[in-house]
Write an enzyme that holds these catalytic residues in place. Structure first.
Site, mmCIF file in Angstrom:
data_model
loop_
_atom_site.group_PDB
_atom_site.id
_atom_site.type_symbol
_atom_site.label_atom_id
_atom_site.label_comp_id
_atom_site.label_asym_id
_atom_site.label_seq_id
_atom_site.Cartn_x
_atom_site.Cartn_y
_atom_site.Cartn_z
ATOM 1 N N THR A 8 0.806 -1.273 0.000
ATOM 2 C CA THR A 8 0.000 0.000 0.000
ATOM 3 C C THR A 8 0.820 1.295 0.000
ATOM 4 O O THR A 8 0.312 2.377 -0.131
ATOM 5 C CB THR A 8 -0.946 0.047 1.211
ATOM 6 O OG1 THR A 8 -1.637 -1.174 1.297
ATOM 7 C CG2 THR A 8 -1.952 1.171 1.109
ATOM 8 N N GLU A 92 2.640 2.262 13.342
ATOM 9 C CA GLU A 92 1.452 2.508 14.161
ATOM 10 C C GLU A 92 1.777 2.361 15.645
ATOM 11 O O GLU A 92 1.952 1.264 16.143
ATOM 12 C CB GLU A 92 0.355 1.547 13.701
ATOM 13 C CG GLU A 92 -0.073 1.866 12.256
ATOM 14 C CD GLU A 92 -0.538 0.656 11.468
ATOM 15 O OE1 GLU A 92 -0.280 -0.476 11.888
ATOM 16 O OE2 GLU A 92 -1.180 0.874 10.413
ATOM 17 N N ASN A 215 -5.058 -0.734 15.466
ATOM 18 C CA ASN A 215 -5.534 -1.704 14.488
ATOM 19 C C ASN A 215 -6.794 -2.446 14.899
ATOM 20 O O ASN A 215 -7.470 -3.046 14.063
ATOM 21 C CB ASN A 215 -4.409 -2.686 14.144
ATOM 22 C CG ASN A 215 -3.412 -2.045 13.204
ATOM 23 O OD1 ASN A 215 -3.728 -1.763 12.065
ATOM 24 N ND2 ASN A 215 -2.221 -1.773 13.711
ATOM 25 N N THR A 220 -12.800 -0.814 8.591
ATOM 26 C CA THR A 220 -12.876 -0.427 7.170
ATOM 27 C C THR A 220 -14.262 0.095 6.846
ATOM 28 O O THR A 220 -15.253 -0.387 7.357
ATOM 29 C CB THR A 220 -12.598 -1.640 6.279
ATOM 30 O OG1 THR A 220 -13.318 -2.757 6.787
ATOM 31 C CG2 THR A 220 -11.123 -1.939 6.267
#
Lengths: 220, 220
Positions: A8, A92, A215, A220
């Site tokens: 990504t 992250e 996470n 999404t």
């Protein structure tokens, strides 16, 4: 989700150097090999990482060659490493950027595979997050990487402190090493084998509570 | 540190059945293949997991064979699965036991490798911890497992809800699926390929803040 094998992440490098398309492609491929392909946050490879090199040629009509091309390659390598390192450094929730050096491997692929296995071990990553000089987690991750090596010839240092030599733990002051890990954002792990002369440098981030929050809470 | 390929776990199964040493070994090996070798907490393989089968023969002098041996094997398989499942279920801080079924693979090894890759993805594990029906993380983990399959022929269900069919996401009520993940300690992930008839069942735990606390605060 960062474990680019070109997935990504979008990276764009621009230069005014004149490069033929073939030379640009091979220069970038070489640079990526030791930079973007040597980082991992949690090893989950994405499907659309991209690094592009755009060369305008504004600096001169003649495509680079010889010494000039070597200088360009060297600068490109350095730039890609700098960009690649920023990814786990900005991982992250990361509280440590971990640099893993594997030395004395038979091949570069062997070295990379051992480095990646250590980098992707949740136990190694949580140990660094907690300032734990846990040589057992690092050495055992190297052991299950699937690359054969003589376990009696392994040395390990963390932040320069020898923790393990010739396949056995050495006496060290755990409090001093722990304090050094906690005091520095950058942690250096150096694992030396006696199998050959191949080496690699690999970067990853630690694993802490913030990573999980980020996470688990992101939908999404 | 749980990803036994027979490594820190100690398992002892005792029976009063009469078994020859060769039959006991092969029965245990078969049972372990689909139980202890089908679990992972974070994939960090240890160096001393052990499963022992001790057979006293007190139930009869004649070594088992035929139908009786088949019945013993079946009971041993069931017992090993039950014991193996308890490990990720009791995983460090685990709030979900995740069962991953891979179906329609070319070989059992292919199926196991895909299952293990999904099971060891920190992104999949954090998604389940957060109740996120994140089909993208599951499907992409299967994709980078290194086992070739036709991505246009993949189906995925989570807790029985179809999320992905023939290589594309399907419309589903994310809130309903999320509520189902959150309400149940057990999460079922079923990924179906169209490559063959091999299947495997694999168990793992989710990854949450407690796991990190446990492993970052624990010092050797």
């Amino acid at each position: 989700m960062i474990g680019p094998q070109m997935a990504t992440m979008l990276g764009v490098v621009v230069t005014d150097a004149a490069l033929t398309p073939e030379v640009a492609q091979s220069a970038l491929k070489a640079a990526v090999e030791d930079s973007f392909n040597c980082i991992s946050v949690e090893g989950h490879m994405s499907t659309n990482d991209t690094v592009l090199l755009l060369a305008s040629g504004a600096a001169g009509k003649q495509p680079l060659e010889g010494k000039n091309l070597a200088a360009f390659q060297s600068a490109l390598n350095e730039l890609c490493i700098e960009l690649a390192k920023q990814i786990p450094d900005d991982g992250e929730g990361a509280s440590h950027l971990i640099t893993i050096d594997i030395r004395g491997a038979r091949t570069k692929d062997d070295a990379r595979w051992i480095a990646r296995t250590i980098a992707d071990s949740a136990l190694v990553k949580t140990a660094i997050a907690g300032g734990d000089p846990n040589w057992g987690r690092i050495v055992s991750a190297a052991g299950y990487a699937g690359v054969p090596f003589d376990p009696a010839s392994v040395d390990l240092t963390v932040n320069g402190f020898p923790l393990y030599e010739k396949g056995a733990p050495v006496a060290f002051d755990a409090q001093t090493v722990s304090a050094a890990i906690k005091a520095n954002r950058e942690t250096s792990v150096v694992l030396t084998l006696r199998e050959g002369t191949a080496a690699i440098r690999f970067w990853t981030s630690d694993l802490n509570v913030e990573y999980v929050r980020f996470n688990a809470d992101y939908t999404t």
